[in-house]
Design a protein around this motif. Structure first.
Motif, PDB file in Angstrom:
ATOM      1  N   ASP A 368      -8.149  -1.549   3.932  1.00  0.00           N
ATOM      2  CA  ASP A 368      -8.142  -3.016   4.239  1.00  0.00           C
ATOM      3  C   ASP A 368      -6.734  -3.703   4.394  1.00  0.00           C
ATOM      4  N   ALA A 369      -6.591  -4.772   4.687  1.00  0.00           N
ATOM      5  CA  ALA A 369      -5.372  -5.519   4.810  1.00  0.00           C
ATOM      6  C   ALA A 369      -4.330  -5.480   3.696  1.00  0.00           C
ATOM      7  N   ASP A 370      -4.958  -5.866   2.660  1.00  0.00           N
ATOM      8  CA  ASP A 370      -4.109  -5.808   1.350  1.00  0.00           C
ATOM      9  C   ASP A 370      -3.543  -4.664   1.011  1.00  0.00           C
ATOM     10  N   GLN A 371      -4.531  -3.412   1.095  1.00  0.00           N
ATOM     11  CA  GLN A 371      -4.211  -2.205   0.853  1.00  0.00           C
ATOM     12  C   GLN A 371      -2.774  -1.737   1.761  1.00  0.00           C
ATOM     13  N   ARG A 372      -3.200  -2.074   3.026  1.00  0.00           N
ATOM     14  CA  ARG A 372      -2.184  -1.693   4.114  1.00  0.00           C
ATOM     15  C   ARG A 372      -0.882  -2.272   3.711  1.00  0.00           C
ATOM     16  N   GLN A 373      -0.918  -3.443   3.404  1.00  0.00           N
ATOM     17  CA  GLN A 373       0.547  -4.287   2.999  1.00  0.00           C
ATOM     18  C   GLN A 373       1.252  -3.732   1.871  1.00  0.00           C
ATOM     19  N   GLN A 374       0.254  -3.229   0.952  1.00  0.00           N
ATOM     20  CA  GLN A 374       0.938  -2.549  -0.420  1.00  0.00           C
ATOM     21  C   GLN A 374       1.527  -1.267   0.048  1.00  0.00           C
ATOM     22  N   GLN A 376       2.597  -0.562   3.113  1.00  0.00           N
ATOM     23  CA  GLN A 376       4.030  -0.843   3.747  1.00  0.00           C
ATOM     24  C   GLN A 376       5.007  -1.028   2.774  1.00  0.00           C
ATOM     25  N   ASN A 377       5.036  -2.254   2.107  1.00  0.00           N
ATOM     26  CA  ASN A 377       5.739  -2.752   1.157  1.00  0.00           C
ATOM     27  C   ASN A 377       6.430  -1.400   0.255  1.00  0.00           C
TER      28      ASN A 377
END
Length: 404
Positions: A368-374, A376-377
């Motif tokens: 999901d978007a949050d997992q992908r952002q984590q 990426q960071n």
């Protein structure tokens, strides 16, 4: 003539006293890094800070010199590209450090002051690290930023990997009982004793004030990824049977021992969905014969579609399976499927009462978007850190460093 001699003698004596006083003053240069000066006062304050945090004496002096030298290089690079750490950012970093120790910024300042440590030495260290972080992000952002393929590949590696779990034991000693200085001396002595063959469990029963003391300090099985950063950094350095260096904890200090370790599928395997095909060769007629039959079949077969179409030719349990979460796969198959290349047929492998050939037919990552952002960071931070380490080595190599 006599008066002149007395004047010259007095002048010489005065100069000698002046130079001797300069050599002994705390603010005389101890290390010169390019044009920046580290004073004897800086060295002594950093020694005191590291002692208070429980750093073993055997490494303390080298670490103090190395850190202060590196921090001088960090500040120089930050200044060169125009990075300035503001008071608000510095105070936030100081407060965050305090919170990691279960304190407020004011409480940390009070503790340091009571121990005779200038809080400025810690603030200087935090300021250098914050400036360096910002400088390295500015320098390497374009190279470190991951694309979509990087994110999916990293997630796939993480999801199909094997994580480390350790059976931990602890010795936790609060400062309140003996005071900070004596507690750090005690934990260092215990550390040296255990490293030289001493009984960790016996020491835990005698000295630890954690609830685990009566059980020899044993905590249980813990995934290293679930440990706080400072603890994980120490645990990652040792194998089963090893003991960490003293680790600061809230209002005290601790040692951790790794009693045993094991490898288990990562919990992120539930984010990966796979389908696969399996061909079995029963070992009723002997394992060697089954392995030979599997090897010959592997030469004839051509990937997932071919194995699926010919599944009836093989033994019980043959056929195509999925799509299903990787986490739900039989543990005996996990290690094969987690590392398999799409479409390739595995070497013959014994699983249960048969020899198997396995081919991975599909593999998808669901983020999901949050997992992908984590993810990426994390990739970005890891890359910047790696680039920064290499760049700091270059700065050390090119610097003029005079340790006096």
């Amino acid at each position: 003539m006599t008066a002149l001699f007395r004047f010259v003698g007095a002048l010489a004596l005065g100069l000698m006293v002046t130079f001797a006083g300069q050599a002994q003053t705390p603010f005389a240069p101890a290390i010169v890094v390019n044009d920046d000066v580290v004073t004897f006062y800086d060295l002594e304050q950093r020694r005191a800070l590291y002692r208070a945090f429980g750093m073993p004496p055997a490494i303390l002096e080298d670490q103090v010199v190395a850190d202060l030298t590196d921090e001088a290089l960090m500040r120089q690079e930050s200044r060169r590209i125009g990075i300035l750490v503001g008071e608000r950012e510095l105070q936030a970093g100081y407060n965050a450090f305090a919170q990691q120790r279960g304190l407020s910024g004011d409480q940390l300042t009070a503790q340091l002051t009571r121990a005779g440590i200038d809080p400025g030495t810690l603030r200087d260290q935090i300021e250098a690290q914050l400036g360096w972080r910002d400088a390295m992000q500015a320098r390497f952002t374009s190279r470190a930023r991951p694309n979509e393929r990087d994110i999916e590949e990293a997630m796939m590696i993480d999801a199909t990997g094997i994580s480390r779990e350790v059976l931990l034991a602890e010795i936790a000693i609060p400062y309140a009982e003996r005071g900070e200085a004596r507690t750090n001396e005690l934990i260092t002595q215990i550390y040296e004793d255990v490293r030289n063959g001493g009984d960790f469990r016996a020491a835990a029963r005698e000295f630890s004030r954690a609830q685990t003391a009566r059980n020899g300090g044993e905590i249980g099985w813990v995934a290293t990824g679930d440990l706080p950063g400072p603890m994980r950094a120490e645990i990652d350095l040792i194998d089963a049977g090893g003991v960490t260096r003293p680790i600061p904890i809230t209002r005290g200090v601790s040692l951790l021992a790794v009693l045993d370790e094991r490898r288990v599928p990562t919990r992120n395997s539930g984010l990966v969905t796979i389908s696969y095909v399996r061909a079995t060769f029963p070992i009723d007629g002997g394992e060697a014969a089954a392995r030979t039959a599997a090897t010959e079949a592997r030469r004839r077969l051509d990937g997932c579609a071919d194995m699926t179409a010919r599944a009836d030719e093989f033994g019980p349990g043959s056929g195509r399976f999925g799509p299903e979460p990787l986490s739900s796969v039989n543990p005996a198959l996990f290690s094969v499927l987690a590392t398999a290349q799409l479409g390739q047929i595995s070497q013959p492998v014994r699983i249960g009462d048969s020899i198997s050939l396995i081919a991975l037919c599909s593999r998808d990552v669901s983020l999901d978007a949050d997992q992908r952002q984590q993810v990426q960071n994390q990739i970005f931070a890891d890359r910047v850190s790696a680039f920064a380490d290499g760049y700091l080595q270059e700065l050390r190599r090119d610097a003029v460093i005079d340790v006096r």
